[in-house]
Design an enzyme around this catalytic site. Sequence first.
Site, PDB file in Angstrom:
ATOM      1  N   SER A 174       0.864  -1.180   0.000  1.00  0.00           N
ATOM      2  CA  SER A 174       0.000   0.000   0.000  1.00  0.00           C
ATOM      3  C   SER A 174       0.901   1.230   0.000  1.00  0.00           C
ATOM      4  O   SER A 174       1.857   1.310  -0.791  1.00  0.00           O
ATOM      5  CB  SER A 174      -0.931  -0.048   1.213  1.00  0.00           C
ATOM      6  N   TYR A 188      -5.139   8.280  -5.854  1.00  0.00           N
ATOM      7  CA  TYR A 188      -4.116   7.340  -5.372  1.00  0.00           C
ATOM      8  C   TYR A 188      -4.470   6.833  -3.973  1.00  0.00           C
ATOM      9  O   TYR A 188      -4.454   5.631  -3.710  1.00  0.00           O
ATOM     10  CB  TYR A 188      -2.761   8.049  -5.376  1.00  0.00           C
ATOM     11  N   LYS A 192      -5.378   3.034  -2.599  1.00  0.00           N
ATOM     12  CA  LYS A 192      -4.615   2.379  -1.537  1.00  0.00           C
ATOM     13  C   LYS A 192      -5.480   2.099  -0.302  1.00  0.00           C
ATOM     14  O   LYS A 192      -5.313   1.075   0.357  1.00  0.00           O
ATOM     15  CB  LYS A 192      -3.401   3.234  -1.172  1.00  0.00           C
TER      16      LYS A 192
HETATM   17  N1  LIG Z   1       8.095   5.164  -4.485  1.00  0.00           N
HETATM   18  C1  LIG Z   1       7.319   5.636  -3.530  1.00  0.00           C
HETATM   19  O1  LIG Z   1       7.466   6.780  -3.086  1.00  0.00           O
HETATM   20  C2  LIG Z   1       6.259   4.777  -2.929  1.00  0.00           C
HETATM   21  C3  LIG Z   1       5.731   3.685  -3.592  1.00  0.00           C
HETATM   22  N2  LIG Z   1       4.722   2.954  -3.007  1.00  0.00           N
HETATM   23  C4  LIG Z   1       4.137   1.829  -3.728  1.00  0.00           C
HETATM   24  O2  LIG Z   1       5.129   0.847  -3.957  1.00  0.00           O
HETATM   25  C5  LIG Z   1       4.869   0.162  -5.167  1.00  0.00           C
HETATM   26  C6  LIG Z   1       6.109   0.185  -6.064  1.00  0.00           C
HETATM   27  O3  LIG Z   1       6.466   1.513  -6.323  1.00  0.00           O
HETATM   28  P1  LIG Z   1       7.840   1.925  -7.003  1.00  0.00           P
HETATM   29  O4  LIG Z   1       8.845   0.886  -6.776  1.00  0.00           O
HETATM   30  O5  LIG Z   1       8.100   3.321  -6.626  1.00  0.00           O
HETATM   31  O6  LIG Z   1       7.361   1.914  -8.554  1.00  0.00           O
HETATM   32  P2  LIG Z   1       8.165   1.945  -9.951  1.00  0.00           P
HETATM   33  O7  LIG Z   1       7.398   2.874 -10.832  1.00  0.00           O
HETATM   34  O8  LIG Z   1       9.603   2.170  -9.757  1.00  0.00           O
HETATM   35  O9  LIG Z   1       7.914   0.459 -10.462  1.00  0.00           O
HETATM   36  C7  LIG Z   1       6.605   0.036 -10.740  1.00  0.00           C
HETATM   37  C8  LIG Z   1       6.611  -1.416 -11.180  1.00  0.00           C
HETATM   38  O10 LIG Z   1       5.266  -1.820 -11.441  1.00  0.00           O
HETATM   39  C9  LIG Z   1       5.166  -2.289 -12.775  1.00  0.00           C
HETATM   40  N3  LIG Z   1       3.839  -1.954 -13.313  1.00  0.00           N
HETATM   41  C10 LIG Z   1       3.294  -0.725 -13.444  1.00  0.00           C
HETATM   42  N4  LIG Z   1       2.085  -0.798 -14.015  1.00  0.00           N
HETATM   43  C11 LIG Z   1       1.836  -2.110 -14.238  1.00  0.00           C
HETATM   44  C12 LIG Z   1       0.769  -2.819 -14.832  1.00  0.00           C
HETATM   45  N5  LIG Z   1      -0.316  -2.194 -15.303  1.00  0.00           N
HETATM   46  N6  LIG Z   1       0.851  -4.176 -14.912  1.00  0.00           N
HETATM   47  C13 LIG Z   1       1.933  -4.820 -14.463  1.00  0.00           C
HETATM   48  N7  LIG Z   1       2.989  -4.200 -13.906  1.00  0.00           N
HETATM   49  C14 LIG Z   1       2.950  -2.855 -13.797  1.00  0.00           C
HETATM   50  C15 LIG Z   1       6.287  -1.584 -13.521  1.00  0.00           C
HETATM   51  O11 LIG Z   1       6.713  -2.224 -14.698  1.00  0.00           O
HETATM   52  P3  LIG Z   1       6.104  -1.850 -16.154  1.00  0.00           P
HETATM   53  O12 LIG Z   1       5.987  -0.373 -16.221  1.00  0.00           O
HETATM   54  O13 LIG Z   1       7.043  -2.459 -17.128  1.00  0.00           O
HETATM   55  O14 LIG Z   1       4.757  -2.526 -16.176  1.00  0.00           O
HETATM   56  C16 LIG Z   1       7.384  -1.634 -12.452  1.00  0.00           C
HETATM   57  O15 LIG Z   1       7.983  -2.898 -12.436  1.00  0.00           O
HETATM   58  C17 LIG Z   1       3.640   0.839  -5.784  1.00  0.00           C
HETATM   59  O16 LIG Z   1       2.494   0.091  -5.471  1.00  0.00           O
HETATM   60  C18 LIG Z   1       3.600   2.188  -5.091  1.00  0.00           C
HETATM   61  O17 LIG Z   1       2.301   2.720  -5.028  1.00  0.00           O
HETATM   62  C19 LIG Z   1       4.234   3.263  -1.774  1.00  0.00           C
HETATM   63  C20 LIG Z   1       4.730   4.324  -1.080  1.00  0.00           C
HETATM   64  C21 LIG Z   1       5.768   5.158  -1.601  1.00  0.00           C
HETATM   65  C1  LIG Z   2      -0.081  10.095  14.700  1.00  0.00           C
HETATM   66  C2  LIG Z   2       1.275  10.008  14.119  1.00  0.00           C
HETATM   67  C3  LIG Z   2       1.363  10.488  12.705  1.00  0.00           C
HETATM   68  C4  LIG Z   2       2.710  10.205  12.078  1.00  0.00           C
HETATM   69  C5  LIG Z   2       3.096  10.977  10.842  1.00  0.00           C
HETATM   70  C6  LIG Z   2       2.202  10.876   9.655  1.00  0.00           C
HETATM   71  C7  LIG Z   2       2.883  11.263   8.377  1.00  0.00           C
HETATM   72  C8  LIG Z   2       2.049  10.908   7.168  1.00  0.00           C
HETATM   73  C9  LIG Z   2       2.689  11.283   5.875  1.00  0.00           C
HETATM   74  C10 LIG Z   2       2.044  10.619   4.713  1.00  0.00           C
HETATM   75  C11 LIG Z   2       2.942  10.592   3.525  1.00  0.00           C
HETATM   76  C12 LIG Z   2       2.382   9.873   2.361  1.00  0.00           C
HETATM   77  C13 LIG Z   2       3.467   9.564   1.354  1.00  0.00           C
HETATM   78  C14 LIG Z   2       2.971   8.702   0.237  1.00  0.00           C
HETATM   79  C15 LIG Z   2       4.087   8.279  -0.667  1.00  0.00           C
HETATM   80  C16 LIG Z   2       3.605   7.634  -1.897  1.00  0.00           C
HETATM   81  O1  LIG Z   2       2.900   6.676  -1.882  1.00  0.00           O
HETATM   82  C17 LIG Z   2       3.993   8.303  -3.143  1.00  0.00           C
HETATM   83  N1  LIG Z   2       5.376   8.623  -3.198  1.00  0.00           N
HETATM   84  C18 LIG Z   2       3.605   7.528  -4.330  1.00  0.00           C
HETATM   85  O2  LIG Z   2       4.338   6.408  -4.428  1.00  0.00           O
END
Ligand SMILES: NC(=O)C1=CN([C@@H]2O[C@H](COP(=O)(O)OP(=O)(O)OC[C@H]3O[C@@H](n4cnc5c(N)ncnc54)[C@H](OP(=O)(O)O)[C@@H]3O)[C@@H](O)[C@H]2O)C=CC1
Ligand SMILES: CCCCCCCCCCCCCCCC(=O)[C@@H](N)CO
Length: 325
Positions: A174, A188, A192
């Site tokens: 998530s 988004y 999630k």
């Molecule tokens: N980076 C961040 O700041 C954060 C990320 N997350 C979550 O973590 C997960 C990974 O993120 P992150 O590593 O940054 O992402 P990236 O964009 O670096 O990688 C995404 C991956 O998902 C694949 N993908 C995307 N769309 C599809 C699709 N339709 N079907 C199959 N595969 C797909 C991509 O490959 P391809 O494009 O070739 O399909 C790639 O391998 C996500 O769910 C994101 O929401 C959560 C919090 C923070």
């Molecule tokens: C009671 C205690 C509270 C503690 C602190 C709370 C802070 C919350 C911050 C939320 C940040 C969300 C980032 C999402 C990142 C993400 O998913 C994107 N980069 C897309 O990938």
Amino acid sequence: MADLTIAFFSLLLPFFSLSLLVFLAFIVRPRPVKVPIKNRHVFITGGSSGIGLALAQQAASEGAKVSILARNIGRLEDAKESIRLSTGRDVAIFSADVRDYEAVKKAVEEAGPIDVLVCNQGVFVPQELETQDIEEIKFMIDVNLTGTFHLIKAALPGMKNRADRGPGSIAIISSQAGQVGIYGYTAYSASKFGLRGLAESLQQEVIGENIHVSLIFPPDTETPGFAEENKRRPQLTSILAASSGSMKADEVAKKALNGLKSGNFIVPCNFEGFFLSLATSGLSPQRSFLMAFIEVIAAGILRVVGLCFQWNWYGNIDKFLGERK
Ligand SMILES: NC(=O)C1=CN([C@@H]2O[C@H](COP(=O)(O)OP(=O)(O)OC[C@H]3O[C@@H](n4cnc5c(N)ncnc54)[C@H](OP(=O)(O)O)[C@@H]3O)[C@@H](O)[C@H]2O)C=CC1
Ligand SMILES: CCCCCCCCCCCCCCCC(=O)[C@@H](N)CO
């Protein structure tokens, strides 16, 4: 009066705490479990980039048989090569779009029975709802939420028939934006938050099959996807998300892997995330009576802390909108 206070703190408080601990130890469900990954089939979506690639690398180096799925075949091949170079192990690659149920089913059937399914694929294009295209909103819901339904539905029959019958796991990546709504993340966050409803219900449905659900909540994480996101992220989104700092993909993958191996339902990834998870524990399952104890004791004060965060965020929004006028 002073005597009563002393009596309360020296006798009653420890007594109540101990009783609560014992009570929780008896009632917490489901029971604790360990999910091994060595020599087991770990299937990771989005395994060609960022967090998914780091997960595949770490799982392979711990001796798991790893499969990765993503759309782009070139990037899958690059990932396979880099994992082979760093771990000496071969991973199986599958090209499919999670939005296409038939394609997902075909890939999962070809891959063979899965012990640990990691639904990590995700897309994130932050923008205010008013100006965001409907197509982009649907894109996030389709890939992040509906795609996860497709995966789990396709994988479950095989998981139920997994070779060793040991504890299985369905881990879903998530985001902290799936625990609290943040400016610029309407679609988004909705995708999630949806995963949480899916996960809570699913855990009750698959516990009888010895399958254990984990929900992972990373903060901003340095990945190729995040670099793309930053090109068009509203400034306020970045300001509010900074409340939780940022992590490296390797660190998030380590937390995710440890969390799923311990069978934890809620898996926070950093310090802020730990408190965010406590503050939003709601009615989620909790296997650890110690964590349950902390949740109960901290509930009131964490609501105050949460309100302070909202106070700070709305202050930032006010300031930002004021400057724009
Ligand atoms: N980076 C961040 O700041 C954060 C990320 N997350 C979550 O973590 C997960 C990974 O993120 P992150 O590593 O940054 O992402 P990236 O964009 O670096 O990688 C995404 C991956 O998902 C694949 N993908 C995307 N769309 C599809 C699709 N339709 N079907 C199959 N595969 C797909 C991509 O490959 P391809 O494009 O070739 O399909 C790639 O391998 C996500 O769910 C994101 O929401 C959560 C919090 C923070
Ligand atoms: C009671 C205690 C509270 C503690 C602190 C709370 C802070 C919350 C911050 C939320 C940040 C969300 C980032 C999402 C990142 C993400 O998913 C994107 N980069 C897309 O990938």
